[in-house]
Design a protein around this motif. Structure first.
Motif, short mmCIF file in Angstrom:
data_model
loop_
_atom_site.label_atom_id
_atom_site.label_comp_id
_atom_site.label_asym_id
_atom_site.label_seq_id
_atom_site.Cartn_x
_atom_site.Cartn_y
_atom_site.Cartn_z
N ARG A 168 1.67 3.71 21.81
CA ARG A 168 3.15 3.88 21.53
C ARG A 168 3.51 4.67 20.24
NH1 ARG A 168 6.69 -1.12 22.78
NH2 ARG A 168 7.74 -0.99 20.85
N HIS A 169 2.62 4.39 19.17
CA HIS A 169 2.93 5.00 17.93
C HIS A 169 1.79 6.11 17.45
CE1 HIS A 169 5.93 1.90 17.42
NE2 HIS A 169 5.20 1.16 17.58
N LEU A 170 1.56 6.75 18.51
CA LEU A 170 0.55 7.74 18.36
C LEU A 170 1.02 8.79 17.15
CD1 LEU A 170 -2.13 8.76 19.50
CD2 LEU A 170 -0.87 10.29 20.85
N LEU A 171 2.38 9.07 17.07
CA LEU A 171 2.69 9.99 16.04
C LEU A 171 2.43 9.31 14.58
CD1 LEU A 171 4.16 12.40 15.53
CD2 LEU A 171 6.19 11.36 15.44
N ALA A 172 2.74 8.21 14.64
CA ALA A 172 2.35 7.46 13.28
C ALA A 172 0.97 7.70 13.06
CB ALA A 172 3.07 5.95 13.33
N PHE A 173 0.13 7.49 13.90
CA PHE A 173 -1.35 7.45 13.78
C PHE A 173 -1.57 8.82 13.27
CE2 PHE A 173 -5.59 7.92 15.76
CZ PHE A 173 -6.15 7.06 15.16
N GLU A 174 -1.27 9.90 14.00
CA GLU A 174 -1.64 11.39 13.58
C GLU A 174 -1.08 11.46 12.09
OE1 GLU A 174 -3.38 13.06 15.08
OE2 GLU A 174 -3.50 12.28 17.08
N ALA A 177 -3.27 9.95 9.65
CA ALA A 177 -4.48 10.81 9.48
C ALA A 177 -4.27 12.27 8.69
CB ALA A 177 -4.95 11.28 10.78
N LEU A 178 -3.06 12.73 8.81
CA LEU A 178 -3.00 14.16 8.10
C LEU A 178 -2.52 13.65 6.82
CD1 LEU A 178 -2.45 17.04 9.38
CD2 LEU A 178 -0.19 16.60 9.42
N MET A 179 -2.01 12.71 6.50
CA MET A 179 -1.47 12.47 5.11
C MET A 179 -2.73 12.05 4.29
SD MET A 179 1.39 9.67 4.06
CE MET A 179 0.16 8.41 4.71
N LEU A 180 -3.62 11.20 4.84
CA LEU A 180 -4.76 10.73 4.14
C LEU A 180 -5.63 12.14 3.65
CD1 LEU A 180 -5.78 7.57 5.59
CD2 LEU A 180 -4.86 8.04 3.38
N LEU A 181 -5.76 13.11 4.77
CA LEU A 181 -6.34 14.40 4.42
C LEU A 181 -5.63 15.32 3.43
CD1 LEU A 181 -8.60 16.26 5.49
CD2 LEU A 181 -6.74 17.42 7.11
N ALA A 182 -4.47 15.34 3.53
CA ALA A 182 -3.71 15.97 2.40
C ALA A 182 -3.96 15.31 0.84
CB ALA A 182 -2.33 15.89 2.77
N ILE B 67 1.00 0.88 4.17
CA ILE B 67 -0.26 0.84 3.40
C ILE B 67 -0.79 2.09 3.11
CG2 ILE B 67 -2.55 -0.39 3.46
CD1 ILE B 67 -1.19 -2.88 4.52
N SER B 68 -1.05 2.80 4.29
CA SER B 68 -1.80 4.14 4.15
C SER B 68 -1.14 5.32 3.24
CB SER B 68 -2.10 4.74 5.45
OG SER B 68 -0.79 5.10 6.15
N VAL B 69 0.25 5.06 3.26
CA VAL B 69 1.03 6.05 2.36
C VAL B 69 0.77 5.27 0.87
CG1 VAL B 69 3.38 6.29 1.44
CG2 VAL B 69 2.84 6.42 3.67
N ALA B 70 0.72 4.12 0.54
CA ALA B 70 0.45 3.68 -0.67
C ALA B 70 -1.13 3.90 -1.19
CB ALA B 70 0.33 1.83 -0.84
N ALA B 71 -2.02 4.14 -0.26
CA ALA B 71 -3.27 4.56 -0.73
C ALA B 71 -3.27 5.88 -0.93
CB ALA B 71 -4.40 4.05 0.55
N ALA B 72 -2.66 6.88 -0.08
CA ALA B 72 -2.69 8.34 -0.51
C ALA B 72 -1.95 8.61 -1.81
CB ALA B 72 -2.08 8.97 0.57
N GLU B 73 -0.79 7.90 -1.95
CA GLU B 73 -0.10 7.91 -3.42
C GLU B 73 -0.88 7.74 -4.58
OE1 GLU B 73 1.76 5.00 -4.15
OE2 GLU B 73 2.38 5.76 -5.96
#
Lengths: 196, 101
Positions: A168-174, A177-182, B67-73
């Motif tokens: 249901r929250h596939l958009l949040a998942f993607e 992933a994109l945010m961590l890559l950035a 939490i992932s926002v916090a890690a990236a930030e």
């Protein structure tokens, strides 16, 4: 045979996105729950206050250590709320990764910055105003109609959370992933040596 | 006495206020980052509490996102602090006042 059928029927339908709430297998006795909550809440607030204003030491390393204590207490509150996977992630990500990064930076780049002691007038005004607004809201919420919800504990295990994240929250998942890559690309770029 | 949603929200709000006070009062950038982390943890605590008292897991998914926002930030922020230190400045908010009005 009947037990087997009952077991099969009780299983939540996988992939439908609805998760039945059920009683926790590790249900803490309701008499001890307020005590545990009080311990973790007080620990969270006291350690959080010591991160900001430690009367003994102004060293950032001390602040980092009390931040670890704050994060661990919040993870304890997560366990109390049934969010087991999030508690584990909180401990791993914060207390494991983030604090190690902080300590590296503090110890390599000298966190001995002597702070000016004076408090800024603007900061005082904004802080006082936000505290007043918050206390007003909190008072209104606490004196309002009591939320006497009788919702069973929904366990947030890795499996149920992962199914929800994929379905249901596939958009949040993607997005994650994109945010961590950035973030990785950005921090590598910022940390280059010839970045003048 | 049972622990309800109000209690968790009170703890979360107080933790958020402590973090906000730290961001406003402390001048060391590292401590400011720690206080931002604390505010994010307070927000995720509120989300998990809402999720538990609604009876579904949507709030926990959102808390995972936080939490992932916090890690990236924190990765990007600490890279910025290291870049500041490489230029010979001290990582305090007083030194980085070039954008001040």
């Amino acid at each position: 045979m009947r037990v087997f059928v009952a077991l099969v029927l009780q299983r939540p339908v996988s992939g439908s996105g609805t998760l039945k709430s059920k009683e926790s297998a590790v249900n803490i006795g309701s008499s001890i729950e307020p005590v545990v909550f009080a311990v973790f809440a007080v620990l969270t607030l006291v350690a959080g206050f010591l991160v900001v204003a430690n009367p003994i030491s102004r060293n950032p390393v001390t602040s980092a250590m009390f931040l670890v204590l704050t994060i661990l207490s919040v993870a304890g509150l997560f366990v109390l709320l049934g969010a087991f996977f999030l508690a584990a992630v909180q401990v791993l990500v914060y207390a494991g990764a983030v604090i190690v990064l902080f300590l590296f930076v503090v110890m390599v780049w000298g966190g001995d910055g002597v702070e000016r002691g004076k408090l800024r007038k603007f900061a005082m005004v904004v802080g006082g105003a936000s505290l007043a607004v918050f206390l007003t809201l909190l008072g209104g919420a606490l004196t309002g109609a009591g939320q006497d919800t009788k919702v069973g504990l929904t366990e947030g295990g890795a499996r149920s959370l992962g199914e929800l994240l994929i379905n249901r929250h596939l958009l949040a998942f993607e997005l994650m992933a994109l945010m961590l890559l950035a973030a990785v690309i950005g921090s590598v770029f910022l940390g280059r040596k010839d970045n003048k | 006495m049972t622990v309800g949603l109000n209690h968790y929200l009170a703890v979360s709000g107080l933790l958020f206020c402590i973090g906000l006070a730290g961001v406003l009062f402390r001048r060391n950038l590292l401590v400011v980052y720690m206080c931002i982390e604390m505010m994010l943890a307070a927000a995720s605590l509120a989300l998990v509490a809402f999720s538990r008292f609604r009876g579904d897991l949507d709030g926990q998914v959102l808390a995972l996102l936080v939490i992932s926002v916090a890690a990236a930030e924190v990765a990007v922020g600490l890279a910025l602090i290291v870049a500041v230190c490489r230029r010979g400045l001290k990582p305090t908010a007083d030194e980085l006042a070039g954008m001040k009005l």
